[in-house]
Design an enzyme around this catalytic site. Structure first.
Site, PDB file in Angstrom:
ATOM      1  N   CYS A  15       0.812  -1.228   0.000  1.00  0.00           N
ATOM      2  CA  CYS A  15       0.000   0.000   0.000  1.00  0.00           C
ATOM      3  C   CYS A  15       0.840   1.271   0.000  1.00  0.00           C
ATOM      4  O   CYS A  15       0.315   2.361  -0.212  1.00  0.00           O
ATOM      5  CB  CYS A  15      -0.946   0.015   1.192  1.00  0.00           C
ATOM      6  SG  CYS A  15      -0.067   0.058   2.772  1.00  0.00           S
ATOM      7  N   CYS A  84      -1.415  -4.454   8.256  1.00  0.00           N
ATOM      8  CA  CYS A  84      -0.952  -3.135   8.705  1.00  0.00           C
ATOM      9  C   CYS A  84      -0.048  -3.254   9.927  1.00  0.00           C
ATOM     10  O   CYS A  84       0.804  -2.389  10.158  1.00  0.00           O
ATOM     11  CB  CYS A  84      -2.135  -2.231   9.006  1.00  0.00           C
ATOM     12  SG  CYS A  84      -3.324  -2.131   7.639  1.00  0.00           S
TER      13      CYS A  84
HETATM   14 FE1  FES Z   1      -1.320   0.398   4.440  1.00  0.00          FE
HETATM   15 FE2  FES Z   1      -2.788  -0.161   6.540  1.00  0.00          FE
HETATM   16  S1  FES Z   1      -3.454   0.018   4.491  1.00  0.00           S
HETATM   17  S2  FES Z   1      -0.657  -0.011   6.438  1.00  0.00           S
END
Ligand code: FES
Length: 103
Positions: A15, A84
């Protein structure tokens, strides 16, 4: 933290979120821990919990800490947010590496 001795940076390649862990260490013990993140709410929660969990702990103790410990301390995370917590574990590893390089 302006007077941090050690910084551990972790990035989630999926992400792009980033967490910086700042530590002050006195006699192999975490005297103070803070964090800064460019991340989602779960990453912020994991970073906050991580700093609470490691303050007062020894370097050896924090190396035993796993992402599952952070998730458990948070009372769980939704399945799609479990990744995460990896930022927290990776930031510790990076901080310990930084400490060993500087020692
Ligand atoms: Fe990237 Fe949570 S969506 S760390």
């Amino acid at each position: 933290m302006e007077d941090a001795q050690v910084v551990g940076t972790a990035e989630n390649s999926a992400c792009g979120d980033v967490l910086h862990l700042y530590l002050r260490i006195e006699q192999e013990r975490i005297e103070r821990a803070t964090f800064k993140t460019f991340g989602c709410a779960a990453a912020i929660a994991a970073g906050s919990m991580l700093t609470q969990m490691i303050e007062g702990a020894t370097l050896e103790e924090i190396q035993q800490l796993r992402k599952e410990d952070v998730v458990e301390a948070l009372g769980g995370l939704p399945p799609m947010k479990l990744h995460c917590s990896v930022l927290a574990e990776d930031a510790i590893r990076a901080a310990v590496r930084d400490y060993k390089l500087k020692s």
